[in-house]
Design a protein around this motif. Structure first.
Motif, mmCIF file in Angstrom:
data_model
loop_
_atom_site.group_PDB
_atom_site.id
_atom_site.type_symbol
_atom_site.label_atom_id
_atom_site.label_comp_id
_atom_site.label_asym_id
_atom_site.label_seq_id
_atom_site.Cartn_x
_atom_site.Cartn_y
_atom_site.Cartn_z
ATOM 1 N N VAL A 1 1.007 -0.721 -0.067
ATOM 2 C CA VAL A 1 0.226 -0.278 -0.069
ATOM 3 C C VAL A 1 1.100 1.125 0.204
ATOM 4 C CG1 VAL A 1 -1.311 0.919 1.792
ATOM 5 C CG2 VAL A 1 -1.771 -0.943 1.274
ATOM 6 N N ALA A 2 1.737 1.050 0.779
ATOM 7 C CA ALA A 2 2.724 2.917 1.158
ATOM 8 C C ALA A 2 3.323 2.436 0.004
ATOM 9 C CB ALA A 2 4.104 1.866 1.831
ATOM 10 N N GLY A 3 4.208 1.601 -0.924
ATOM 11 C CA GLY A 3 4.716 1.936 -2.211
ATOM 12 C C GLY A 3 3.548 2.139 -3.437
ATOM 13 N N GLY A 4 2.586 1.848 -3.620
ATOM 14 C CA GLY A 4 1.581 2.384 -4.356
ATOM 15 C C GLY A 4 1.486 3.376 -4.290
ATOM 16 N N VAL A 5 1.455 4.036 -2.614
ATOM 17 C CA VAL A 5 0.219 5.599 -3.059
ATOM 18 C C VAL A 5 1.893 6.228 -3.344
ATOM 19 C CG1 VAL A 5 0.150 7.210 -0.882
ATOM 20 C CG2 VAL A 5 -0.791 5.617 -0.680
ATOM 21 N N LEU A 6 3.350 5.628 -3.142
ATOM 22 C CA LEU A 6 3.758 6.947 -3.996
ATOM 23 C C LEU A 6 4.244 6.587 -5.037
ATOM 24 C CD1 LEU A 6 6.802 5.884 -1.157
ATOM 25 C CD2 LEU A 6 5.736 8.214 -0.903
ATOM 26 N N MET A 7 4.059 5.696 -5.557
ATOM 27 C CA MET A 7 4.033 5.747 -7.166
ATOM 28 C C MET A 7 2.773 6.429 -8.031
ATOM 29 S SD MET A 7 5.491 1.641 -8.337
ATOM 30 C CE MET A 7 4.515 0.352 -7.079
ATOM 31 N N LEU A 8 2.019 6.113 -7.285
ATOM 32 C CA LEU A 8 0.862 6.768 -7.363
ATOM 33 C C LEU A 8 1.036 8.260 -7.924
ATOM 34 C CD1 LEU A 8 -2.771 5.233 -6.607
ATOM 35 C CD2 LEU A 8 -1.466 5.088 -8.913
ATOM 36 N N ALA A 9 1.265 8.884 -6.425
ATOM 37 C CA ALA A 9 1.676 10.587 -6.780
ATOM 38 C C ALA A 9 2.839 10.521 -7.548
ATOM 39 C CB ALA A 9 2.447 10.470 -4.783
ATOM 40 N N LEU A 10 3.866 10.318 -7.816
ATOM 41 C CA LEU A 10 4.780 10.244 -8.637
ATOM 42 C C LEU A 10 4.342 10.618 -10.064
ATOM 43 C CD1 LEU A 10 7.835 10.906 -9.082
ATOM 44 C CD2 LEU A 10 8.443 8.576 -9.748
ATOM 45 N N ALA A 11 3.410 9.314 -10.561
ATOM 46 C CA ALA A 11 2.415 8.938 -11.343
ATOM 47 C C ALA A 11 1.701 10.157 -11.658
ATOM 48 C CB ALA A 11 2.306 7.809 -11.897
ATOM 49 N N LEU A 12 1.261 10.606 -10.967
ATOM 50 C CA LEU A 12 0.315 11.406 -11.635
ATOM 51 C C LEU A 12 1.045 13.038 -11.331
ATOM 52 C CD1 LEU A 12 -2.578 10.973 -8.686
ATOM 53 C CD2 LEU A 12 -2.877 10.859 -11.199
ATOM 54 N N TRP A 13 1.484 13.234 -10.629
ATOM 55 C CA TRP A 13 2.156 14.742 -10.439
ATOM 56 C C TRP A 13 3.333 14.535 -12.101
ATOM 57 C CZ3 TRP A 13 8.015 14.883 -9.023
ATOM 58 C CH2 TRP A 13 7.992 16.427 -9.085
ATOM 59 N N LEU A 14 3.893 14.222 -12.631
ATOM 60 C CA LEU A 14 4.435 14.146 -13.635
ATOM 61 C C LEU A 14 3.465 14.091 -14.584
ATOM 62 C CD1 LEU A 14 7.645 11.336 -13.584
ATOM 63 C CD2 LEU A 14 7.400 14.203 -13.112
ATOM 64 N N GLY A 15 2.551 13.188 -15.054
ATOM 65 C CA GLY A 15 1.704 13.329 -15.524
ATOM 66 C C GLY A 15 0.934 14.163 -16.031
#
Length: 238
Positions: free
Chosen positions: A29-43
């Motif tokens: 869950v923690a890894g998913g939140v970090l990856m989603l935050a990074l993907a949304l920020w860049l995207g």
């Protein structure tokens, strides 16, 4: 490591309900939140500030990536109730009444077998070989300490006070590893033991019978497929 959120599986009074035990992996869950935050920020930044086909590429990648990341990190969970085991895997939801569960096995992955012989993997309860090795070392060390204490007690005469002194020292710290006598187990193996206990307790209950149901997670598959199609079109058009 997987953590449970549960209440006792004791028989429920008539007309009342108990909450399911919920198992999921905090690390995933923690890894998913970090990856989603990074993907949304860049995207989002690329979609807003990009030029040419960049916004469309960013949109397509987000449509493809966000559902996939969520499916394999945030979504997996196991819900163990009084009458059924509900497994929410990345792309499917499987509901097995306890009466339809043949066995629960823990190897290199944790799995449940239905009476029909079909195997379903428990994505939310990942196996950690490192945790198992650590638990095995702790159990071996605890056994060695226990056998050493027994040897010291047998070697003292009835009038000796050395055994009392050794026992007092062990009570202050030396015996902390012995604990309550239960074997040391990795967290995922403890969870599988809990599920086996629930299966043994509820497998023959009248309310725990029924058919196995499997549902595909179209809420994940549909946007990911749309993103893949859009990405292919944008790349093809150039």
């Amino acid at each position: 490591m997987t953590t449970p959120d549960h209440q006792s599986p004791s028989p429920r009074p008539s007309g009342t309900e108990t909450r399911d035990r919920i198992y999921r992996s905090p690390a995933a869950v923690a890894g998913g939140v970090l990856m989603l935050a990074l993907a949304l920020w860049l995207g989002i930044d690329a979609a807003v500030n990009g030029a040419g086909r960049t916004p469309w590429l960013a949109l397509a990648v987000l449509l493809l990536l966000v559902p996939a990341v969520a499916a394999y990190t945030l979504r997996p969970a196991v819900f163990a109730g009084e009458d059924r085991l509900r497994i929410r895997n990345p792309l499917r939801v499987i509901v097995l009444p306890w009466g339809q569960v043949a066995s629960l096995r823990a190897g290199y992955s944790n799995e449940v077998f239905a009476e029909s012989g079909t195997k379903y993997q428990l994505w939310a309860i990942p196996v950690s070989l490192r945790a198992r090795k650590r638990a095995a070392r702790q159990e071996a060390r605890r056994a060695a300490e226990a056998s050493g204490k027994d040897g010291r007690r047998r070697g003292r005469g009835p009038g000796s006070t050395d055994g009392l002194v050794a026992g007092a020292v062990g009570g202050l710290g030396g015996g902390a590893a012995v604990g309550d006598g239960r074997p040391v187990r990795a967290q995922s193996d403890k969870i599988m033991d809990e599920l086996r206990q629930m299966h043994e307790a509820r497998g023959k209950a009248a309310t725990a019978q029924g058919e196995v149901s499997v549902r595909w997670a179209y809420e994940i598959i549909a946007p990911a497929a749309a993103g893949a199609v859009l990405l292919a079109v944008v790349l093809a058009v150039g």
